[in-house]
Scaffold this motif. Structure first.
Motif, PDB file in Angstrom:
ATOM      1  N   THR A 189     105.405  31.374   9.520  1.00 27.99           N
ATOM      2  CA  THR A 189     104.041  31.816   9.260  1.00 27.99           C
ATOM      3  C   THR A 189     103.568  31.146   7.980  1.00 27.99           C
ATOM      4  O   THR A 189     104.210  31.268   6.930  1.00 27.99           O
ATOM      5  CB  THR A 189     103.968  33.345   9.105  1.00 27.99           C
ATOM      6  N   LYS A 216      98.552  29.893   9.969  1.00 34.89           N
ATOM      7  CA  LYS A 216      99.185  29.473  11.218  1.00 34.89           C
ATOM      8  C   LYS A 216     100.475  30.245  11.408  1.00 34.89           C
ATOM      9  O   LYS A 216     101.284  30.363  10.477  1.00 34.89           O
ATOM     10  CB  LYS A 216      99.464  27.964  11.162  1.00 34.89           C
ATOM     11  N   ASN A 217     100.651  30.792  12.588  1.00 35.23           N
ATOM     12  CA  ASN A 217     101.893  31.471  12.957  1.00 35.23           C
ATOM     13  C   ASN A 217     102.485  30.724  14.146  1.00 35.23           C
ATOM     14  O   ASN A 217     102.008  30.829  15.264  1.00 35.23           O
ATOM     15  CB  ASN A 217     101.622  32.926  13.317  1.00 35.23           C
ATOM     16  N   GLU A 219     102.606  27.979  16.556  1.00 33.82           N
ATOM     17  CA  GLU A 219     101.557  27.057  16.973  1.00 33.82           C
ATOM     18  C   GLU A 219     100.183  27.707  16.976  1.00 33.82           C
ATOM     19  O   GLU A 219      99.188  27.062  17.307  1.00 33.82           O
ATOM     20  CB  GLU A 219     101.871  26.528  18.385  1.00 33.82           C
ATOM     21  N   LEU A 220     100.127  28.989  16.600  1.00 35.67           N
ATOM     22  CA  LEU A 220      98.880  29.740  16.672  1.00 35.67           C
ATOM     23  C   LEU A 220      98.144  29.693  15.336  1.00 35.67           C
ATOM     24  O   LEU A 220      98.626  30.182  14.319  1.00 35.67           O
ATOM     25  CB  LEU A 220      99.163  31.194  17.049  1.00 35.67           C
ATOM     26  N   ASN A 221      96.967  29.087  15.341  1.00 36.90           N
ATOM     27  CA  ASN A 221      96.108  29.076  14.160  1.00 36.90           C
ATOM     28  C   ASN A 221      95.224  30.317  14.172  1.00 36.90           C
ATOM     29  O   ASN A 221      94.683  30.684  15.222  1.00 36.90           O
ATOM     30  CB  ASN A 221      95.223  27.818  14.156  1.00 36.90           C
ATOM     31  N   ALA A 250      91.840  33.315  16.871  1.00 40.63           N
ATOM     32  CA  ALA A 250      93.137  32.643  16.937  1.00 40.63           C
ATOM     33  C   ALA A 250      93.116  31.651  18.082  1.00 40.63           C
ATOM     34  O   ALA A 250      92.402  31.835  19.080  1.00 40.63           O
ATOM     35  CB  ALA A 250      94.269  33.656  17.119  1.00 40.63           C
ATOM     36  N   ALA A 251      93.917  30.606  17.949  1.00 44.63           N
ATOM     37  CA  ALA A 251      93.965  29.586  19.008  1.00 44.63           C
ATOM     38  C   ALA A 251      95.227  28.759  18.863  1.00 44.63           C
ATOM     39  O   ALA A 251      95.733  28.538  17.758  1.00 44.63           O
ATOM     40  CB  ALA A 251      92.738  28.688  18.952  1.00 44.63           C
ATOM     41  N   ASP A 252      95.752  28.324  20.018  1.00 45.78           N
ATOM     42  CA  ASP A 252      96.807  27.321  20.046  1.00 45.78           C
ATOM     43  C   ASP A 252      96.505  26.364  21.190  1.00 45.78           C
ATOM     44  O   ASP A 252      95.374  26.320  21.684  1.00 45.78           O
ATOM     45  CB  ASP A 252      98.203  27.952  20.160  1.00 45.78           C
ATOM     46  N   SER A 253      97.502  25.613  21.639  1.00 45.48           N
ATOM     47  CA  SER A 253      97.238  24.584  22.650  1.00 45.48           C
ATOM     48  C   SER A 253      96.823  25.155  23.997  1.00 45.48           C
ATOM     49  O   SER A 253      96.170  24.480  24.792  1.00 45.48           O
ATOM     50  CB  SER A 253      98.474  23.700  22.825  1.00 45.48           C
ATOM     51  N   ASN A 255      96.013  28.905  24.351  1.00 44.89           N
ATOM     52  CA  ASN A 255      95.290  30.157  24.195  1.00 44.89           C
ATOM     53  C   ASN A 255      94.144  29.984  23.203  1.00 44.89           C
ATOM     54  O   ASN A 255      94.285  29.271  22.202  1.00 44.89           O
ATOM     55  CB  ASN A 255      96.214  31.269  23.694  1.00 44.89           C
ATOM     56  N   LYS A 256      93.051  30.668  23.483  1.00 49.18           N
ATOM     57  CA  LYS A 256      91.920  30.634  22.578  1.00 49.18           C
ATOM     58  C   LYS A 256      91.288  32.020  22.530  1.00 49.18           C
ATOM     59  O   LYS A 256      90.630  32.449  23.468  1.00 49.18           O
ATOM     60  CB  LYS A 256      90.884  29.602  23.031  1.00 49.18           C
TER      61      LYS A 256
END
Length: 723
Positions: A189, A216-217, A219-221, A250-253, A255-256
């Protein structure tokens, strides 16, 4: 008046001289070694003050501390546990005389915290304060009073400390950051930026707090910001919030989460709070937008959390859903007992498009979670909900037929191989070993696989790897069904037992709805008692064992007209052609009974019996459950003097037994007259047929018909005709 001015001037002069003396005679930087030594003594870590320590006199006396680092032991990814570029702290002097601690604005800039757990499990937080604790233990032992009475006397005569009041002008955390890293699990994190502010703060007074954070946690920003008003109780034993507002994303490759918001009017232990919330975003193959509200209460002992008037509405879109778009609504009251680990959902109602449910449920945490439920629905149409109604199925069948017409032989064989593999695959029942479930489901009207039932009541339980269907009651097609079943998943292959009783059901509409099969009509009573090993389709067909007792009344078998076959048999025996009669291809009956035995992949019966005013039909045979082939022989006899179906008089065949073969497969059964068995079972008729043949030969050949060779040829011709 002049004297007062002189006194005031003198006081100002004293303060100025004092400040000048402080600046000239006391350099705060000379305390750096002492501060570092005390930190080392109490924490075992090094404190390095690279910047200067400066006095500050406005608006109150305080210190400004420059760049400072609190070091990590060797062997960690970063040198410092904590680092900041500068910090400010001030205290008002005069209020101290009145036992008032008035702290000025506390400011911390560019602070960074680094926490790491290495692969060997060692953390840079380990050991902090250990030295200080050891010193305190030693000091406590050395200072133990020799005389307990003296100590008690000292405690008795000691004057109680006067109460101090504390206030804080404000707190400001600017451009802070933090890293929490666990090399054992690979979790990381990284808080890239954190800002926090708090206005004037004092017990019993409201203060405004606000923060914003991004990081960022894994890959999740994520980002978040919020603000609220808070108050610490004057006795310092409680706190309150009001006008809380929080927004996050929050978002990653894959999930948004576009936005998550939470608002609360106030929060105080023991009182109800009103909150609203919303969320919008997208996860793989599912987009959602939800909003809701509720009232929340936390008991004063922090043991019971209650939610009242929960309302949640969601719009869902995605390929993972049973349909492209869905609306889900929920209203409920809920509670969570911390001591018992028990979550209760009471008086809930939920609406998933056109399907509505209401009831109650509970969940208790344990090594094996305990789930209880009592659910009711007025109407559930799974076919419409899942798009499996008649129109959808027809479209799907047409598509499948078109696809098959374009496939080659090789692909067809491959598809067949895949299908066989799927039929041999056991369902995953491992979840049955991890749950303790018991509950009841009641549905007023239910439709699935095009079968329509009403007044459905189901009671089931799952425990220790065993699913127990204690009760399944329903009304269907003018009758009723009662069933019980168990599935035990503890063996290498699951085992099952099923008992089912069907009473007074109209068979033809049921078979038409479920299987588009209209060859049997009547009022049915069926008793089923079966068991087996393995739940894959192939294993069910191969291993199922038990009995099926059927008793149908006042019905008909469609697709075959037994009376017509009897007339055909009569004409054959007379050497004539049966007269054609236009009538429906069906055989009416007053009773149809049979006991069927299941075992080794075969269903067989030896006591199939059909009775009607005209006919008596008895049969025996079997069907292979694996290949779906049929091999039955049905014996039909005329038992009454009647005009029969079609209005033709067949009294001459009153005691004739006509054998009918039923062969083929389940989808295309074939009925035919067994002439060989017909003559074998009716000796008198066979002799009559032989006499008719001899008479015909006599007319045709004259005296030559008595020749032995001619007779032998005629007998062979006759046997060949009926065999």
């Amino acid at each position: 008046m002049k004297k007062f001015l002189y006194i005031l001037l003198a006081l100002v002069l004293v303060v100025v001289i004092g400040i000048a003396a402080l600046l000239a005679l006391v350099d705060p930087n000379q305390f750096k070694p002492l501060i570092a030594e005390q930190v080392k003594k109490n924490t075992g870590r090094e404190l390095v003050i690279n910047g200067d320590i400066d006095w500050r006199f406005f608006p109150s006396i305080g210190l400004t501390l420059g760049e400072t680092e609190f070091r990590n032991p060797d062997g960690f990814a970063e040198a410092n546990l904590v680092r900041f570029s500068n910090a400010d702290l001030s205290v008002s002097v005069m209020p101290l005389l009145s036992q008032q601690l008035e702290i000025g604005n506390v400011s911390l800039n560019d602070a960074r915290v680094f926490i790491q757990t290495r692969k060997d499990g060692v953390s840079n937080l380990d050991g902090i304060g250990a030295q200080n604790a050891a010193v305190k233990d030693s000091a406590t032992q050395d200072a133990a009073p020799a005389d307990a009475k003296q100590t008690a006397a000292q405690e008795t005569t000691a004057a109680p400390a006067s109460a101090w009041t504390i206030s804080l002008a404000g707190v400001e955390l600017v451009n802070a950051s933090a890293v929490i890293r666990d090399d054992k699990t690979g979790a990381l994190t990284d808080v890239a930026q954190l800002n926090f502010s708090l206005t004037r703060f004092a017990p019993g007074e409201w203060a405004q707090a606000a923060f914003d954070v991004q990081g960022k946690n894994g890959e999740l920003n994520f980002t978040a910001k919020g603000d609220t008003e808070l108050m610490i109780a004057p006795t310092l034993d409680g706190a309150e919030l009001k006008d809380l507002s929080l927004i996050a994303s929050a978002a990653d490759s894959v999930n948004k989460i576009e936005s998550v918001s939470l608002a609360m009017d106030q929060f105080r232990i023991g009182d109800w709070s009103a909150l609203t919330f919303s969320a919008k975003g997208q996860i793989p193959d599912l987009a959602f937008a939800a909003e809701g509200k509720a009232r929340l209460k936390l008991s004063k002992d922090f043991n019971l959390a209650q939610v009242e008037g929960l309302t949640l509405n969601s719009d869902l879109k995605g390929s993972t859903l049973p349909r492209p778009e869905m609306k889900v609504g929920l209203t409920a009251d809920a509670s969570y007992d911390v001591a018992k680990g028990l979550a209760t959902l009471s008086a809930f109602t939920t609406q998933v498009d056109e399907i509505g449910l209401d009831g109650k449920a509970s969940f208790q945490t344990a090594d094996i979670p305990v789930i209880r439920f009592d659910v009711h629905s007025k109407k559930i149409d799974l076919d419409a909900f899942l798009g499996l109604d008649t129109a959808s199925k027809k479209a799907a069948n047409d598509t499948a037929a078109n696809d098959q017409s374009t496939e080659g032989v090789a692909s067809g064989k491959q598809a067949g191989s895949t299908s066989t593999t799927d039929k041999s695959k056991e369902p995953d029942l491992s979840a049955l070993k991890t749950l303790d479930i018991a509950g009841k489901v009641a549905i007023d009207n239910f439709k699935a696989a095009n079968a329509k039932v009403s007044d459905v009541v189901t009671e089931l339980a799952v425990k220790l790897g065993v699913l127990n269907l204690k009760r399944f009651d329903a009304k269907l097609y003018g009758g009723s069904i009662n069933a019980k079943a168990t599935i035990d998943a503890n063996g290498k292959l699951p085992t099952y037992k099923v008992t089912k009783h069907i009473k007074g059901v109209q068979v033809q509409p049921l078979l038409m709805d479920v299987a588009e099969f209209e060859s049997l009509a009547g009022t049915g009573n069926i008793d089923i008692k079966v068991s087996g090993t393995g739940l894959a389709e192939a294993r069910i067909r191969q291993n199922i064992a038990g009995t099926v007792n059927i008793n149908f009344a006042d019905g008909a078998i469609y697709g075959v007209n037994v009376a017509e076959m009897i007339r055909e048999a009569r004409a054959t025996l007379k050497g004539q052609k049966a007269e054609y009669v236009k009538e429906e291809r069906k055989t009416d009956f007053s009773a149809l009974t049979s006991t069927m035995t299941l075992g080794k992949g075969v269903l067989s019966t030896s006591n199939l019996h059909l009775a009607s005013p005209l006919l008596r039909i008895d049969g025996e045979g079997q069907t292979n459950l694996v290949s779906e082939s049929i091999d039955f022989m049905v014996m039909t006899s005329v038992v009454e003097s009647s005009q029969g179906q079609g209005g033709k008089d067949i009294d001459e065949l009153k005691d004739l037994t006509v054998p009918i073969d039923v062969k083929g497969n389940w989808t295309e059964p074939k009925f035919s007259l067994n002439l060989k068995e017909l003559l074998k079972r009716n000796n008198e008729l066979e002799k009559k047929a032989e006499r008719e043949v001899e008479r015909g030969l006599k007319k045709l050949l004259g005296d030559k018909a008595d020749d032995d060779k001619v007779k032998d040829a005629a007998n062979k011709l006759l046997k060949g005709l009926f065999n």
